[in-house]
Design a protein around this motif. Structure first.
Motif, PDB file in Angstrom:
ATOM      1  N   THR A  91     100.425  24.080   0.355  1.00  0.00           N
ATOM      2  CA  THR A  91      99.030  24.442   0.124  1.00  0.00           C
ATOM      3  C   THR A  91      98.324  23.330  -0.633  1.00  0.00           C
ATOM      4  OG1 THR A  91      99.704  26.755   0.007  1.00  0.00           O
ATOM      5  CG2 THR A  91      97.544  26.212  -0.893  1.00  0.00           C
ATOM      6  N   GLU A  98      89.943  22.001  -4.904  1.00  0.00           N
ATOM      7  CA  GLU A  98      88.663  22.330  -5.542  1.00  0.00           C
ATOM      8  C   GLU A  98      87.493  22.003  -4.612  1.00  0.00           C
ATOM      9  OE1 GLU A  98      88.538  20.394  -9.368  1.00  0.00           O
ATOM     10  OE2 GLU A  98      90.452  21.305  -9.958  1.00  0.00           O
ATOM     11  N   ALA A 101      87.371  24.599  -1.832  1.00  0.00           N
ATOM     12  CA  ALA A 101      86.825  25.866  -2.344  1.00  0.00           C
ATOM     13  C   ALA A 101      85.319  25.759  -2.557  1.00  0.00           C
ATOM     14  CB  ALA A 101      87.529  26.254  -3.642  1.00  0.00           C
ATOM     15  N   HIS A 102      84.875  24.634  -3.062  1.00  0.00           N
ATOM     16  CA  HIS A 102      83.443  24.423  -3.290  1.00  0.00           C
ATOM     17  C   HIS A 102      82.662  24.437  -1.978  1.00  0.00           C
ATOM     18  CE1 HIS A 102      79.792  21.927  -3.773  1.00  0.00           C
ATOM     19  NE2 HIS A 102      79.671  22.613  -4.919  1.00  0.00           N
ATOM     20  N   GLY A 105      84.173  27.929   0.275  1.00  0.00           N
ATOM     21  CA  GLY A 105      84.343  29.229  -0.370  1.00  0.00           C
ATOM     22  C   GLY A 105      85.741  29.461  -0.891  1.00  0.00           C
ATOM     23  N   SER A 106      86.746  28.941  -0.182  1.00  0.00           N
ATOM     24  CA  SER A 106      88.139  29.034  -0.616  1.00  0.00           C
ATOM     25  C   SER A 106      88.985  28.116   0.261  1.00  0.00           C
ATOM     26  CB  SER A 106      88.669  30.472  -0.508  1.00  0.00           C
ATOM     27  OG  SER A 106      88.848  30.836   0.849  1.00  0.00           O
ATOM     28  N   VAL A 107      90.184  27.840  -0.177  1.00  0.00           N
ATOM     29  CA  VAL A 107      91.097  27.036   0.633  1.00  0.00           C
ATOM     30  C   VAL A 107      91.407  27.774   1.932  1.00  0.00           C
ATOM     31  CG1 VAL A 107      93.440  26.076   0.755  1.00  0.00           C
ATOM     32  CG2 VAL A 107      92.083  25.777  -1.325  1.00  0.00           C
ATOM     33  N   ASP A 108      91.660  29.078   1.845  1.00  0.00           N
ATOM     34  CA  ASP A 108      91.958  29.860   3.049  1.00  0.00           C
ATOM     35  C   ASP A 108      90.794  29.849   4.040  1.00  0.00           C
ATOM     36  OD1 ASP A 108      94.516  30.479   2.223  1.00  0.00           O
ATOM     37  OD2 ASP A 108      93.946  32.426   1.366  1.00  0.00           O
ATOM     38  N   SER A 109      89.568  29.925   3.542  1.00  0.00           N
ATOM     39  CA  SER A 109      88.397  29.859   4.430  1.00  0.00           C
ATOM     40  C   SER A 109      88.306  28.495   5.107  1.00  0.00           C
ATOM     41  CB  SER A 109      87.109  30.123   3.650  1.00  0.00           C
ATOM     42  OG  SER A 109      87.062  31.445   3.204  1.00  0.00           O
TER      43      SER A 109
END
Length: 139
Positions: A91, A98, A101-102, A105-109
């Motif tokens: 991951t 970061e 995510a910024h 929205g997220s690493v998964d997104s």
């Protein structure tokens, strides 16, 4: 024409990515598939050099198309080999996580959007995440 594109050597052994990618697939994809892009780019480049010598450009469109297609295949594969690693995976973390995510929205997104985009690339399934300093929206 003295300068030609060349197939890069893999930065690891053909079997180094097993069990995820086996040696047979690596040899096929590197030695035959990627080599085909190199050969296609060199052929198109030779044709272009001849056109320039003769000043005859009636076949410029298909030759430039072949050069673009094969050279981009060669470059993408060269980046691909360098992006794989027998010790890679996992991951994202740190500043990269970061930023994902910024921006997403997220690493998964980010992974979901990237995977969907790559799966929907016509005829290839290639996807490359790159940084562009320009904003994604104009205000």
């Amino acid at each position: 024409m003295n300068d030609k594109y060349a197939l890069p050597e893999l930065p690891y052994a053909y079997d180094a990515l097993e069990p995820h990618i086996d040696e047979k697939i690596m040899r096929l994809h590197h030695d035959e598939h990627h080599q085909g892009y190199v050969d296609g780019a060199n052929s198109a480049l030779s044709q272009l050099v001849e056109m320039r010598k003769e000043g005859t450009f009636d076949q410029i469109k298909p030759v430039k198309r072949d050069l673009s297609f094969n050279l981009s295949g060669h470059i993408l594969h060269s980046i691909f080999w360098e992006s794989l690693s027998p010790t890679g995976g996992g991951t994202p973390s740190g500043a990269f996580a970061e930023a994902l995510a910024h921006d997403f929205g997220s690493v998964d997104s980010a992974i979901g959007e990237f995977s969907a985009a790559a799966k929907n690339v016509e005829d290839s399934g290639w996807g490359m995440l790159v940084y562009d300093h320009l904003p994604t929206s104009c205000s």
